[in-house]
Write a protein that holds these residues in place. Structure first.
Motif, PDB file in Angstrom:
ATOM      1  N   ARG A  39      -4.397   2.508  -7.500  1.00  0.00           N
ATOM      2  CA  ARG A  39      -3.710   3.678  -8.076  1.00  0.00           C
ATOM      3  C   ARG A  39      -3.515   4.775  -7.031  1.00  0.00           C
ATOM      4  N   LEU A  40      -4.521   4.967  -6.160  1.00  0.00           N
ATOM      5  CA  LEU A  40      -4.396   5.969  -5.100  1.00  0.00           C
ATOM      6  C   LEU A  40      -3.284   5.588  -4.113  1.00  0.00           C
ATOM      7  N   ARG A  41      -3.226   4.286  -3.759  1.00  0.00           N
ATOM      8  CA  ARG A  41      -2.174   3.833  -2.842  1.00  0.00           C
ATOM      9  C   ARG A  41      -0.798   4.081  -3.443  1.00  0.00           C
ATOM     10  N   ASP A  42      -0.682   3.869  -4.732  1.00  0.00           N
ATOM     11  CA  ASP A  42       0.604   4.087  -5.395  1.00  0.00           C
ATOM     12  C   ASP A  42       0.947   5.577  -5.422  1.00  0.00           C
ATOM     13  N   SER A  43      -0.055   6.418  -5.664  1.00  0.00           N
ATOM     14  CA  SER A  43       0.185   7.860  -5.753  1.00  0.00           C
ATOM     15  C   SER A  43       0.576   8.439  -4.400  1.00  0.00           C
ATOM     16  N   PHE A  44      -0.113   8.008  -3.336  1.00  0.00           N
ATOM     17  CA  PHE A  44       0.118   8.599  -2.015  1.00  0.00           C
ATOM     18  C   PHE A  44       1.121   7.804  -1.172  1.00  0.00           C
ATOM     19  N   GLN A  45       1.610   6.669  -1.723  1.00  0.00           N
ATOM     20  CA  GLN A  45       2.578   5.840  -0.993  1.00  0.00           C
ATOM     21  C   GLN A  45       2.051   5.455   0.395  1.00  0.00           C
ATOM     22  N   ASP A  46       0.779   5.077   0.418  1.00  0.00           N
ATOM     23  CA  ASP A  46       0.131   4.692   1.670  1.00  0.00           C
ATOM     24  C   ASP A  46      -1.015   3.754   1.326  1.00  0.00           C
ATOM     25  N   ARG A  47      -1.320   2.810   2.264  1.00  0.00           N
ATOM     26  CA  ARG A  47      -2.409   1.861   1.974  1.00  0.00           C
ATOM     27  C   ARG A  47      -3.776   2.534   2.027  1.00  0.00           C
ATOM     28  N   LEU A  48      -3.891   3.671   2.721  1.00  0.00           N
ATOM     29  CA  LEU A  48      -5.111   4.487   2.804  1.00  0.00           C
ATOM     30  C   LEU A  48      -6.241   3.787   3.551  1.00  0.00           C
ATOM     31  N   PHE A  49      -6.560   2.538   3.217  1.00  0.00           N
ATOM     32  CA  PHE A  49      -7.584   1.773   3.927  1.00  0.00           C
ATOM     33  C   PHE A  49      -7.029   0.384   4.235  1.00  0.00           C
ATOM     34  N   VAL A  50      -7.271  -0.071   5.447  1.00  0.00           N
ATOM     35  CA  VAL A  50      -6.786  -1.402   5.849  1.00  0.00           C
ATOM     36  C   VAL A  50      -7.948  -2.202   6.410  1.00  0.00           C
ATOM     37  N   ARG A  51      -7.808  -3.538   6.290  1.00  0.00           N
ATOM     38  CA  ARG A  51      -8.861  -4.420   6.768  1.00  0.00           C
ATOM     39  C   ARG A  51      -8.633  -4.725   8.245  1.00  0.00           C
TER      40      ARG A  51
END
Length: 263
Positions: free
Chosen positions: A10-22
């Motif tokens: 939901r956060l990724r959708d809200s901010f249009q960013d993956r925020l955390f990547v592996r």
């Protein structure tokens, strides 16, 4: 983990960013996540402040406390309370309004006043209230009154003398003393009805009228002599009432406790 994955989605959708990547070193924040860290930390701190109960510092408090009181409560309750306020809360101002029994509930509900000094039988049932003290009556007269020599008046002499009483409407010549006399088949002569206990003191000092009045107002007054009434006159309880809207406010709770200690 499933709950965290759902929140992250939901956060990724809200901010249009993956925020955390592996990565090979595990999950790492993106630049967008790093940019968000400072404002998010600030927002969380502000939310924590909102959820923390506010404190009350009496020494630095700067507010106005509005109360409704009769002239009896003004002298018996407000006068000693303002002394305590001056010592503990010098920045708190006290505004005293005339007590209107018909309007007091609405005034408390709308926040026009914080407290009303009433009696238990005149307090609306949906208000918070606490008894402050029990009051009794004495018979008061000027110190040089011809009948001021003994500890009490004979009942027949008491009925013969001319009396003054306080009626807040100014139209009544009947009170609790007359009710007590009527129960034993007697009556008295009420020559004066006034609307204020404050003026009653001056009347008693300068005339031969006597009055059955609250003990807290008459005892220790210069120029007056008090004796026990020759008939049992029931006293009353003075209480303070307040609305639910101020029940949990830290400042109001602290000030109410000061009032309870003072009374």
């Amino acid at each position: 983990q499933p709950a965290v994955r759902g929140i992250l989605a939901r956060l990724r959708d809200s901010f249009q960013d993956r925020l955390f990547v592996r990565t090979s070193h595990g999950m790492v924040p993106t630049q967008r996540a790093l940019d968000l860290a400072v404002p998010v930390r600030r927002v969380l701190s502000e939310v924590e402040t909102l959820l923390r109960p506010p404190g009350f510092d009496p020494a630095s408090a700067n507010l106005t406390l509005d109360v409704a009181a009769t002239d009896y409560a003004l002298q018996a309750v407000v006068v000693p309370f303002i002394g305590a306020l001056s010592r503990h809360c010098p920045g708190v101002r006290l505004s005293v309004h005339p007590l209107d029994h018909d309007a007091v509930h609405g005034q408390l509900e709308r926040g026009e006043i914080a407290w009303a000094f009433l009696t238990p039988d005149s307090t609306p049932p949906d208000l918070h209230a606490r008894a402050l003290f029990d009051e009794t009556y004495v018979c008061a007269m000027r110190a040089e009154h011809p009948d001021a020599r003994g500890e009490s008046l004979a009942l027949d002499r008491f009925c013969e003398l001319r009396h003054a009483l306080v009626s807040y409407t100014g139209k009544r010549f009947w009170g609790v003393t007359d009710e007590a006399l009527a129960r034993i088949g007697l009556s008295r002569h009420v020559a004066l009805s006034v609307t204020s206990f404050l003026v009653l003191v001056d009347v008693l000092r300068t005339t031969d009228l006597i009055a059955v009045a609250p003990r807290r107002l008459m005892e220790g007054v210069a120029g007056l002599r008090v004796v026990s009434p020759p008939v049992a006159v029931p006293g009353f309880t003075k209480s303070v009432a307040w609305h639910e809207r101020t029940h949990h406010a830290p400042a109001q709770r602290w000030l109410r406790n000061l009032l309870f200690e003072t009374c």
